[in-house]
Design a protein around this motif. Structure first.
Motif, mmCIF file in Angstrom:
data_model
loop_
_atom_site.group_PDB
_atom_site.id
_atom_site.type_symbol
_atom_site.label_atom_id
_atom_site.label_comp_id
_atom_site.label_asym_id
_atom_site.label_seq_id
_atom_site.Cartn_x
_atom_site.Cartn_y
_atom_site.Cartn_z
ATOM 1 N N VAL A 280 61.907 -6.721 71.427
ATOM 2 C CA VAL A 280 60.681 -7.047 72.153
ATOM 3 C C VAL A 280 60.966 -8.229 73.077
ATOM 4 N N LYS B 11 61.264 -5.619 66.993
ATOM 5 C CA LYS B 11 61.677 -4.430 67.744
ATOM 6 C C LYS B 11 60.432 -3.620 68.105
ATOM 7 N N ASP B 12 60.525 -2.899 69.229
ATOM 8 C CA ASP B 12 59.423 -2.011 69.599
ATOM 9 C C ASP B 12 59.593 -0.663 68.896
ATOM 10 N N ASP B 13 58.731 0.280 69.220
ATOM 11 C CA ASP B 13 58.763 1.593 68.561
ATOM 12 C C ASP B 13 60.054 2.354 68.828
ATOM 13 N N ALA B 14 60.733 2.049 69.932
ATOM 14 C CA ALA B 14 61.998 2.698 70.268
ATOM 15 C C ALA B 14 63.194 1.912 69.721
ATOM 16 N N ASN B 15 62.906 0.927 68.877
ATOM 17 C CA ASN B 15 63.929 0.083 68.234
ATOM 18 C C ASN B 15 64.670 -0.830 69.215
ATOM 19 N N ASN B 16 64.024 -1.142 70.340
ATOM 20 C CA ASN B 16 64.572 -2.093 71.300
ATOM 21 C C ASN B 16 63.973 -3.472 71.032
ATOM 22 N N SER C 243 52.326 -6.776 74.760
ATOM 23 C CA SER C 243 53.027 -6.528 73.488
ATOM 24 C C SER C 243 54.336 -7.304 73.404
#
Length: 140
Positions: free
Chosen positions: A40, A33-38, A85
Motif C-alpha cells: 500500500v 498489502k492491498d487486495d492484489a498483494n502489492n 486507501s
C-alpha cells in the motif's frame, strides 16, 4: 512513537510534508498489502522540519519540506489518505523507516490529545472537533 508525533504537532500546530512541485513524498508500506498483494502507498508526514529535511535525499533530493497546520493536515491530507486507501507514514527516517498508521485511527488519536489539552481548532469542513470525531466514527 506515534504519541511523540501527536504531542509535537498539537503543541506546535505544525506538520511537515516534503513536496516537489505538486508531488508529495509517497513510499511503499512494509506492513500493509492491498487486495492484489502489492504494498500500500504510504504518504509521509513529519513532526519537525529538521526530520523532514533529512529525507530529502535519493528519489526525493529535489523535494523540500512544507509546513501545514493541524486542521489542513486532518482535513486535506489524512482524509484524502483514507479516501485513496493509503496509509499515513509518521516521522520516517532517512532509511524510510517509521510508523505506519491508519489515517482514521491517527485522526482519532489527535482528537483525544486536542480534547485532553482543551485545544480548539477551526476546521473548514467540520463544525468543531466533536463533529469531526462523529464523522470519523461513522466511517469505522
Amino acid at each position: 512513537m506515534i504519541e511523540d508525533f501527536i504531542q509535537n504537532i498539537t503543541k506546535n500546530n505544525k506538520v511537515f510534508v516534503i513536496e516537489f512541485k505538486e508531488d508529495i513524498a509517497i513510499s511503499q508500506s512494509l506492513l500493509f498489502k492491498d487486495d492484489a498483494n502489492n504494498p500500500v502507498n504510504v504518504v509521509c508526514f513529519w513532526s519537525s522540519k529538521q526530520a523532514a529535511s533529512k529525507c530529502c535525499i535519493d528519489d526525493w533530493q529535489n523535494y523540500k519540506p512544507q509546513e501545514i497546520c493541524i486542521a489542513t493536515f486532518i482535513e486535506d491530507y489524512l482524509v484524502n489518505v483514507y479516501n485513496e486507501s493509503f496509509i499515513a507514514g509518521i516521522d520516517f527516517n532517512e532509511q524510510m523507516e517509521g510508523i505506519e498508521a491508519d489515517p482514521l485511527d491517527l485522526i482519532l488519536d489527535i482528537i483525544k490529545v486536542l480534547k485532553k489539552n482543551k485545544m480548539n481548532i477551526e476546521f473548514e469542513y467540520f463544525k468543531n472537533i466533536t463533529d469531526l470525531e462523529n464523522q470519523i466514527q461513522k466511517l469505522l
